[in-house]
Design an enzyme around this catalytic site. Structure first.
Site, PDB file in Angstrom:
ATOM      1  CB  SER A   1      -0.908   0.005   1.231  1.00 34.49           C
ATOM      2  OG  SER A   1      -1.739  -1.139   1.224  1.00 34.49           O
TER       3      SER A   1
ATOM      4  CE  LYS B   1       2.068  -4.218   6.511  1.00 34.13           C
ATOM      5  NZ  LYS B   1       2.196  -3.259   5.390  1.00 34.13           N
TER       6      LYS B   1
ATOM      7  CB  SER C   1      -1.940  -2.966   8.331  1.00 37.60           C
ATOM      8  OG  SER C   1      -0.693  -3.331   7.797  1.00 37.60           O
TER       9      SER C   1
ATOM     10  N   GLY D   1       1.790  -4.337  11.157  1.00 34.89           N
ATOM     11  CA  GLY D   1       1.951  -3.335  10.110  1.00 34.89           C
ATOM     12  C   GLY D   1       1.917  -1.898  10.614  1.00 34.89           C
TER      13      GLY D   1
END
Lengths: 298, 298, 298, 298
Positions: free
Chosen positions: D45, D164, D166, D189
């Site tokens: 991202s 991950k 986030s 994250g």
């Protein structure tokens, strides 16, 4: 006032006719008196305060006051929807000898209570309260999450001494710590995030789970305090597993049933809260059985 | 019971010392008696019911009962957090001669009140109530939006006769109509969606805006009823503009100020609700001024 | 440009090997040409545009252009996440003869795309586009609901001529009408709220349901246009029931299956969208069977 | 594969003409090579992957592969909306020598992608991928938060080796640890919750902040790893303060500006992302200045 340590969010036991059972409450307090709990929080969300009449609340405040061991700190939940009623309840708690008041934000008219209105409310209550005020953020019930900026502004008031953060948002808990002076008490309201919250600066916990598993919650606090990282992490994982089932899934009804299993007087909650189903009871019992070796170890 | 027409959600006026002003309330009712309003809803969200003591609520119920013209239907908001208190309030309203009770869902323990618990609560209340029960869905305040399936299940109870849907979700209002028998009263709680809601089958409205602008709301209802599409659409647009500012932005505090401008006794709300700021008052007055030609036209 | 009427949001048919089937698309367009649909919307959300490669999108644009009857208005979905790619796609659609572009907001970096960024994006696209731009608000997929203030600001751009509002929020649709000039085209994106939306000023609909049930959607539009209130309300209720199952519950996969049942080439969607289960197919077929008398009637 | 340690989520630098600047990317990688970062994550991202064309993504993958020091682990973001394109991108990353693929869930058709569809998607990708797959939960951008049950089910796949997280939800991170085998890599994250996440069992971090402040993030990781509780807590608080401003408030645009201040090639992002305003730049610079003593200390 230093609010380090573990406080159980007390439950409210009922007699068979549905009235509040003060003798059962006394029984619980007397057992808790023998633990290392730092004090007691009465009439919080776990205490079904929104389901109680005023006279019932008063009876509970008196009984806990009378039964609590001398060294225990006593905190009363006094937040009502109106500012004036919140002040009245807070004064009554002070009169009865409570050390601090835990005040949740008014929340029915959410869209209308802007930051400004919430801050004005808490300041007015703190102005009028004879005892220190602890803020209470529990967005899952109120729909209102206090922000770090709001808490920072309120922490400037000499009679606002801390916050109970039940949001489960550990980053937010750290933000409260970062935004307030070192003496401000940031307390966590979730057993599942006790250790992570201490790592960002929380210093105590007000935990529903501690009403059923006080020794385990205190043991975790001690491991954290003494810096026994590995053991703390292990016990945190056990406590989180219990919390997931009892608190996140079954709520205060689960806490009460678990109390019954452990020799406390839990019982069933008041309607519209429903008693547990058989399947839920079985899962709670199985969880409790799996905890015991861990309990012993801790 | 047919709940067609427009009902204002009444506000609660206070005297200078902060106590409820029953004379001011009487003044308002007497003026409303001269309009074509179908009846009155007391102690709803607009009436600040969550900020009132029990004795104050009782006084209000009595005064509205005594002041209302004979032909007006009287609906009392009786929803409390606990099932037993809701029943008690409902019985009191019945005793005083109210025709129906408006019951919002219990909502503090949102995550715990599953469909099953909510349905059990409403059924228990309807079982015990001497008067018909109207459900009340206002998710912006309670965090709970009743579903079409829940409403369909509850509509089977002979003593549950309708729902006030304040969600603003017109499709959902249509779903309630589709899921219930023709005699079930689906009422809309937003002036901004009055006409669209009638188009999907609503038959009445319980509107905060009707406390300040009763004639305009009744006129819109009449245009809709008579099938004057173009004029209805035009007036709906005027009403929606008023509703946007008064209801969506300023809430019941805005309604009360607008009442003051129109010769009713509005006044300021109870804390923690804050009075309007000067800038907000100016915008309200400007909006009112712009309405008047339209009012005349309608 | 006046966008009155009903536009189907076209689906994308695939061949057995998973590639786009242009012949099946042509088949559908040729059948739609015989209806009173106002035009076609290609590469919208219903067209699985986010699951297509650029060459596939190009092939679809060309085929619809070639197959559409002369009088049909052609609208191409051209919104991509980046501003430059959106412009490129829009120019390509213009080059191929499309009459307007439907542009959804960029949305991946939601917290970063503030009002200002969204407005700048749409303005830049409208500046560069050879054809008029239609805004597209579909918060259930993008997480972004355009506000009336944003739409009002964008409506000032001479090359932005309307908005497709798929939010389902009828009050918001009315707000768009109130905030823009009379020539601005407010179109509704939900069959379930077609009539209510017209009542607050919408003038057209871009409907996924119209890909499977074009006649019924057009019939509803005509009843509304001619002011046949009772019949419109009745048919709206039938359409809403279909929409609830097909659109709200089963999504574009449901639309495609319903198309298969009605002689169009629907087929299954691309992964990760899953085909319907047998139980879902049965409910769709039962719903279709129950519609037929109504269809005949309408 | 053990993913302990700190990985920066790399940014994408652009040349003045708006094209991707591979030389600037190389410059950054060469500087990072001198740190103790565990490896690099490209096309996440933070790398603006959703704003890039396929050829640009390929160029970036090749350049990072060529510039990275031998010991660095290389992870490529390969999640696309369609299953087939995700597989294609993953195969390409494997071909180029990447060690693992980071796959975010498809999310445009949120309401349609039920648990079942998401699980099927990830399994299909993992089946086809020549390299291990890491799940990626980032609900603030995708609107989809993977649940512990979903992650537990997916962790059974031999080619899915970690997640991950986030979300910022530390309790949820702990739930992932509790629901998966010890070898499963739970990575956090968010720099703001690095230490709290390690306390519930995370073992590594993929951090946007590490693109601008790699030494500080690595230092925090080392303090945690070595059990230096007090220093870790102090540095965590410094990092959280930076993260609050850079990540939570300014996003990847803030990261890029901070990189510029620290000798990396950050630059401005692609539209519709907007460059920082002067006021924001000043606050970032002030924050950086305040960090330096802490940096020195750490």
């Amino acid at each position: 006032m230093d609010l380090s340590g573990i406080f159980p969010a007390l439950t409210t036991p009922y007699a068979n006719d549905g009235s509040v059972s003060l003798p059962d409450l006394k029984h619980n307090i007397q057992r808790y008196n023998g633990t290392d709990l730092a004090g007691y929080v009465v009439l919080g969300s776990t205490g079904e305060s929104v389901l109680l009449r005023q006279a019932e609340m008063d009876g509970i405040l008196v009984m806990v006051r009378e039964s609590a061991a001398k060294e225990k700190k006593l905190i009363a939940g006094t937040g009502a929807e109106s500012t004036s009623e919140t002040i009245e309840r807070t004064k009554r708690a002070a009169e009865l000898g409570y050390h601090a008041a835990l005040v949740k934000p008014p929340h029915y008219y959410k869209p209308a209570y802007k930051s400004e209105g919430l801050i004005a409310h808490f300041r007015r209550v703190a102005d009028e309260s004879p005892i220190p005020v602890i803020l209470y953020s529990i967005p899952q019930f109120t729909g209102i999450a206090l922000s770090a900026a709001e808490v920072a502004a309120l922490a400037e008031h000499p009679n606002i001494i801390g916050i109970k953060d039940s949001s489960g948002n550990v980053q937010g808990t750290g933000d409260f710590v970062g935004a307030t002076p070192p003496a401000f008490n940031v307390l966590v309201g979730n057993a599942a995030t006790l250790y992570p919250s201490f790592v960002v600066g929380a210093r105590g916990g007000i935990l529903a789970l501690a009403s059923a598993l006080p020794e385990k919650c205190v043991a975790l606090f001690e491991l954290i305090r003494l810096g026994h990282h590995e053991k703390a992490r292990e016990l945190q994982s056990v406590v989180a597993r219990a919390s997931r089932l009892v608190i996140s899934e079954l709520g205060l009804t689960g806490v009460k049933y678990l109390m019954d299993q452990r020799g406390y007087r839990g019982g069933i909650p008041r309607l519209p809260l429903q008693p547990l189903k058989e399947e839920q009871k079985k899962r709670l019992s199985a969880m409790l059985a799996s905890l015991e070796p861990a309990t012993a170890r801790a």
